[in-house]
Design an enzyme around this catalytic site. Structure first.
Site, PDB file in Angstrom:
ATOM      1  N   GLN B 235      18.106  -5.023  -4.341  1.00 13.68           N
ATOM      2  CA  GLN B 235      16.829  -5.561  -3.876  1.00 13.68           C
ATOM      3  C   GLN B 235      15.680  -5.116  -4.783  1.00 13.68           C
ATOM      4  O   GLN B 235      14.562  -5.591  -4.645  1.00 13.68           O
ATOM      5  CB  GLN B 235      16.556  -5.134  -2.421  1.00 13.68           C
ATOM      6  CG  GLN B 235      17.426  -5.875  -1.410  1.00 13.68           C
ATOM      7  CD  GLN B 235      17.189  -5.504   0.038  1.00 13.68           C
ATOM      8  OE1 GLN B 235      18.111  -5.095   0.725  1.00 13.68           O
ATOM      9  NE2 GLN B 235      15.966  -5.645   0.527  1.00 13.68           N
ATOM     10  N   ARG B 382      15.409  -5.021   8.002  1.00 11.44           N
ATOM     11  CA  ARG B 382      14.472  -6.115   8.248  1.00 11.44           C
ATOM     12  C   ARG B 382      13.159  -5.626   8.846  1.00 11.44           C
ATOM     13  O   ARG B 382      12.677  -6.139   9.854  1.00 11.44           O
ATOM     14  CB  ARG B 382      15.090  -7.159   9.156  1.00 11.44           C
ATOM     15  CG  ARG B 382      14.382  -8.490   8.923  1.00 11.44           C
ATOM     16  CD  ARG B 382      15.137  -9.643   9.472  1.00 11.44           C
ATOM     17  NE  ARG B 382      14.423 -10.861   9.136  1.00 11.44           N
ATOM     18  CZ  ARG B 382      15.019 -12.009   8.881  1.00 11.44           C
ATOM     19  NH1 ARG B 382      16.306 -12.106   8.920  1.00 11.44           N
ATOM     20  NH2 ARG B 382      14.313 -13.074   8.611  1.00 11.44           N
ATOM     21  N   CYS B 383      12.623  -4.588   8.237  1.00  8.54           N
ATOM     22  CA  CYS B 383      11.296  -4.146   8.658  1.00  8.54           C
ATOM     23  C   CYS B 383      10.690  -3.357   7.528  1.00  8.54           C
ATOM     24  O   CYS B 383      11.346  -2.995   6.569  1.00  8.54           O
ATOM     25  CB  CYS B 383      11.347  -3.295   9.927  1.00  8.54           C
ATOM     26  SG  CYS B 383      11.832  -1.597   9.677  1.00  8.54           S
ATOM     27  N   GLU B 758       9.830 -10.007   8.384  1.00 15.38           N
ATOM     28  CA  GLU B 758      10.325  -8.929   9.222  1.00 15.38           C
ATOM     29  C   GLU B 758       9.670  -8.869  10.588  1.00 15.38           C
ATOM     30  O   GLU B 758      10.179  -8.232  11.506  1.00 15.38           O
ATOM     31  CB  GLU B 758      10.154  -7.620   8.450  1.00 15.38           C
ATOM     32  CG  GLU B 758      11.002  -7.678   7.179  1.00 15.38           C
ATOM     33  CD  GLU B 758      10.644  -6.659   6.135  1.00 15.38           C
ATOM     34  OE1 GLU B 758       9.512  -6.158   6.169  1.00 15.38           O
ATOM     35  OE2 GLU B 758      11.498  -6.358   5.288  1.00 15.38           O
TER      36      GLU B 758
END
Ligand code: FES
Ligand code: FES
Lengths: 163, 804
Positions: B235, B382-383, B758
């Site tokens: 990522q 996802r945050c 997110e």
């Protein structure tokens, strides 16, 4: 381990390949035949990323030995598009944003392709049940379901027009 | 009229901001032509596979590789001993700790990497893994962080006597750090004197991002020209290049890192894993390319868990519900190594956003990080760095306070929201919220679901239940969350010393099309589609004429990557700024072509027009051509720009979510009758993509709240290592979502956008969980830990005596 020669008809083309008895079909497709559409997400039959169509049935190719498919007719995502362009399902997945990372997509579309032959006019509930063997981590399925229903409608309309 | 229509047509042709442009990525993906790391296939490529520890805590007495090496097709078996001369048997973590690459004398969690087998194909490698003989001596196991802080058992012998860690003093050999923010004394005083105090332990359980594609890498060391090429599920490819250079000693210009298509990330692919390091070393040792792809069980057991926060909260208020203070102490289970992926100075990420959407005058947060015999990680699933934990904490505390006050939880939220005219708002824990209008969003959400009717229906349901007329309860799960995304500002955010800016480089081609390269990398977010839209609106070329490229460190400008919803706030801003540089130069060229002064021109959609003479103009296409074929005095040829954007602040997206849930008190089964999600992410670039992100994030939230967990038994055995045990919702369990929005632009972002990917996870988890709690509120439930699987819900009902 000794290899044996098996015959697979994949996307309409006949291949003779040498595979160990323990070789998983998904690896034969991906590595020997260089069809990289079917993906591996679990190798335990849960995720459906490896779904292909074998003799008219959806099959998770991570859970079948290549040797078991000897003589079979196989369709992968690479064989779903028609000579005139993308299959309606492929168009509708794009149209309705039915994919994000794309990892589940080949398996998902290949499953939907069979589902719409099993049931050309499914309800939303039937679509949801029909693709329950295919996991998607990105989309929340809502747009996938929409895309499949839209494809069904379009295929039915085309069929009617042809009659 | 005609002019207006013409202008609108030109705007539409751009497919710029606000357009639900179809994704350019999809033609490839729908036809099976994606290129993921496992699709990389190089001549002579070898395959690596790990021998992993069956024990959670054990000494490694010996490793015998003879039988494995004797197997036909095995090329090498690496152990810590082989890596030690290269100083690669341990590696630094993003959190300032270090982590074993291969077991160095002991193992600290089940599934830990012990040896790396390299063979000519993956089957032979798997056979050889079985043939490596490892002798272990079992040690006592610690899986409970509270017990770990008291225990004599030393987990990390390598640092047992170190009193100072990367984040200050360590008070016990299993303690990592205590991190504090806010005014402790003032908060305690307010709590002591408060009219009402609610106190609760809120546990956010351990879970896992589990993208559909597991992690992997392919390393190829070209010994002739000294270049290392590394493909992988990264990522943050540029950071990987820097780390790989620092670790291996290969100069950075000789390393090329490529993130190909990534099959979902969700935080899982931020970290650096032993598999990446081993594939590199193995390629250097063997001189051949080496591929490592983890399987699902390895992914769930060993790479990058998320959450595992025990949050002890106290919230105080006046009798009529005005919140006066918030106190939170977290016991954070980090597993065997502190490998959290947070900006360096924030060992608990941005957890101190935990005052949420509320105007809370005074607050304190203390987080104790603890070692246990569990896998390392602590990634932002996802945050944005620990924001999910913070949002869950405050949204549970609000519900508990509502119970304490005997108040409606929607009303309690409303009277405590930060008001629109308070922005920019300084929070008690040190953040400056950029913009928001919470009351408007909240009222819109409550009206959309007919909140009052729902409460009336619920009251009736409770009566019917008590009268024996039904066994189903109704839960109304409320959430108003505020996120903090877009790290950002370089002055206080860095990863391994690299400031968290991001970048965009644009080249305009002579015929009026363009390529833009960014320091980020899409994992399904659709950057190739949406970044072209940002640029289209800035430079007046159609998005269809703009190629977006990311993920190749040889071509893309340096950037910190994609996670924490930072792509739009940071790289999106860089894109707009680089576009503006292009436009500034284009203006000079246009002025020359039109023989007017720069200032006599104005920008109009896709062209510069002479002020007051609309028939005299040059389109961006004309200008692009001129930039390459005319000698313009005082202007260099070509039309290119690069921007490195350091955001002045984070962005603060927010939203109001409401979940209506039917619960069967006898079976613990639930059905989500309605889910309404209102998001405010500032300026909306592509509504279709935003909606897709919301659907996906909500589904991950559903999974986490309703069943997904990484669980261990007392021996430290991971009980959730396959998709049979680890819950991922199918299309059948996933409900239909209704999405909505308000639009409050960020005042400091060039186009006012905030980031959205997110939000649905941050807001979704409390919405689902609050619905479960709310269903049982009338029967006395205050707090019950997630995940709310059928058994646990059944147990709530049973404990409350609802089974007769
Ligand atoms: S890889 Fe075959 S079902 Fe997951
Ligand atoms: S699109 Fe990513 S898993 Fe389905």
């Amino acid at each position: 381990m000794g290899k044996q020669i098996i015959t697979l008809t994949v996307n309409g083309e006949k291949h003779e390949v040498a595979a160990e008895p323990r070789e998983l079909l998904v690896h034969t497709l991906r590595e020997t035949l260089n069809l990289r559409g079917p993906h591996v997400g679990c190798e335990t039959s849960h995720c459906g990323a490896c779904t292909v169509d074998i003799d008219g049935k959806s099959v998770k190719s991570c859970t079948m030995f290549a040797a078991q498919a000897d003589g079979a007719e196989i369709t992968t995502i690479e064989g779903i598009a028609t000579p005139d362009g993308m299959h309606v399902l492929q168009e509708m997945f794009r149209e309705h944003h039915g994919l994000q990372c794309g990892y589940c997509t080949p398996g998902m579309i290949t499953r939907a392709y069979r589902l719409l032959q099993e049931n050309p006019n499914p309800t939303e509930e039937e679509v949801r049940f029909g693709i329950a063997g295919n996991l998607c981590r990105c989309t929340g399925y809502q747009n996938i379901v929409k895309a499949i229903l839209a494809a069904a409608a379009e295929m039915n309309a085309a069929r009617e027009a042809a009659q | 009229m005609k002019d207006l229509e013409d202008r609108q047509e030109r705007i539409d042709n751009l497919k710029g901001l606000g357009c639900s442009r179809k994704r350019v990525e999809d033609a490839r993906f729908t036809q099976g032509k994606g290129n993921y790391v496992d699709d990389v296939n190089l001549p002579g490529m070898l395959h690596g596979d790990f021998v992993r520890s069956p024990y959670a805590h054990a000494r490694v007495k010996s490793i015998n590789i003879d039988a494995a090496m004797a197997l036909d097709g095995v090329v090498a078996v690496l152990t810590a001993k082989d890596l030690e001369p290269l100083s690669l048997h341990w590696m630094p973590t993003l959190a300032g700790d270090k982590q074993m690459v291969l077991a160095d004398g002991k193992v600290l969690f089940q599934g830990q990497e012990v040896a790396f087998v390299v063979a000519k194909d993956r089957y032979v490698a798997a056979d050889a893994v079985e043939l490596v003989e490892v002798e272990y001596e079992e040690l006592p196991v610690l899986v409970d962080p509270f017990e770990a802080l008291q225990s004599d058992i030393v987990l990390r012998e390598d640092i047992k006597d170190e009193k100072e860690g990367a984040h200050g003093a360590r008070r016990h050999h299993n303690h990592i750090f205590l991190w504090e923010e806010g005014d402790k004394d003032a908060t305690e005083q307010v709590l002591d004197e408060a009219e009402v105090v609610a106190e609760e332990m809120v546990y956010y359980h351990r879970t896992h991002p589990c993208p559909l594609e597991p992690c992997g890498s392919v390393a190829s060391m070209d010994k002739i020209n000294g270049k290392l090429t590394l493909w992988g599920t990264f990522q943050a490819p540029h950071v990987v290049r820097t780390v790989a250079s620092l670790l291996s000693g290969i100069e950075e210009h000789n390393i090329r890192v490529i993130s190909p298509d990534i099959g979902g990330g969700f935080g899982n692919k931020v970290g650096v894993y032993p598999g990446y390091v081993c594939s590199i070393v193995a390629s250097i040792v063997t001189g051949q390319p080496v591929k490592w792809i983890e399987d699902r069980m390895e992914n769930l057991m060993a790479t990058a868990f998320a959450r595992d926060y025990w949050m002890k909260g106290k919230i105080s208020a006046t009798k009529d519900g005005k919140i006066t203070g918030l106190h939170c102490h977290v016991t954070a289970d980090h597993g065997a190594f502190d490998a959290c992926a947070d900006p360096t100075k924030f060992p608990a990420g941005f957890f101190h956003i935990c005052t949420g959407s509320y105007d809370i005058p005074v607050a304190y947060v203390g987080v104790d990080g603890v070692y246990t015999n569990k896998a390392p990680g602590g990634v932002a699933y996802r945050c944005s760095f620990r924001v999910t934990e913070a949002a869950y904490f405050i949204e549970r505390m609000i519900e508990v306070l509502a119970i304490e006050l005997n108040m409606d939880a929607a009303e309690l939220r409303r009277i405590n929201f930060i008001k629109a005219d308070q922005f920019p708002y300084q929070s008690a824990l040190g953040w400056e919220y950029d913009s928001g209008d919470y009351h408007t969003a909240w009222d819109k959400a409550l009206a959309a679901v007919k909140y009052d009717d729902l409460r009336a229906e619920q009251a009736q349901r409770v009566e019917d239940f008590k009268a024996g007329k039904t066994r189903k309860l109704l839960g109304i799960g409320l959430t108003h969350f505020t996120e903090i995304v877009g790290a950002g500002p370089v002055k206080n955010c860095d990863i391994l010393g690299m400031g968290m800016f991001d970048s965009c480089e644009i080249r305009i081609h002579p015929t009026g099309s363009a390529i833009a390269r960014l320091g980020t990398i899409s994992q399904g977010q659709g950057h190739a589609t949406t970044f072209a839209q940002i640029l289209a609106s800035e430079i007046g070329l159609s998005a269809d004429s703009i190629t977006i490229e990311e993920g190749d460190t040889d071509t893309a400008p340096y950037g910190l990557g994609t996670y924490g919803s930072r792509s739009t706030p940071v790289a999106g801003a860089a894109t707009a700024m680089a576009g503006r540089k292009i436009r500034a130069k284009a203006q000079m060229i246009a002025a020359y072509l039109l023989e007017v002064h720069d200032n006599d021109l104005e920008w109009d959609v896709d062209r510069f027009v002479v002020k007051g003479a609309p028939e005299r103009f040059k389109t961006m296409k004309d200008i692009a051509y001129a930039a390459y074929n005319q000698a313009i005095p005082g202007v260099e040829p070509g039309l290119e720009a690069v921007s490195y954007y350091d955001p002045p602040n984070m962005t603060y997206p927010f939203g109001a979510y409401i979940c209506v849930m039917e619960i069967d008190a006898d079976t613990g089964e639930h059905e989500i009758r309605q889910f309404y999600a209102l998001d405010d992410c500032g300026t909306r670039i592509n509504p279709m993509v935003i909606e897709g992100q919301v659907h996906g994030g909500l589904t991950e939230a559903l999974a986490i709240a309703m069943g997904q967990e990484i669980a261990y038994d007392d021996m430290g055995n991971c009980k959730t290592g396959t998709l049979m045990d680890f819950f991922i919702p199918t299309a059948v369990e996933t409900p239909h979502y209704t999405t909505d929005h308000t639009e409050t632009p960020s005042p400091h972002h060039p186009i006012g956008a905030k980031g959205v990917g997110e939000s649905p996870n941050v807001g979704g988890v409390p919405a689902f969980s609050n619905a479960v709690h709310d269903a049982f509120r009338a029967f006395g439930l205050r707090q019950s830990h997630m995940p709310h699987d059928h058994w646990r819900i059944w147990k709530i009902a049973n404990d409350l005596g609802l089974h007769g």
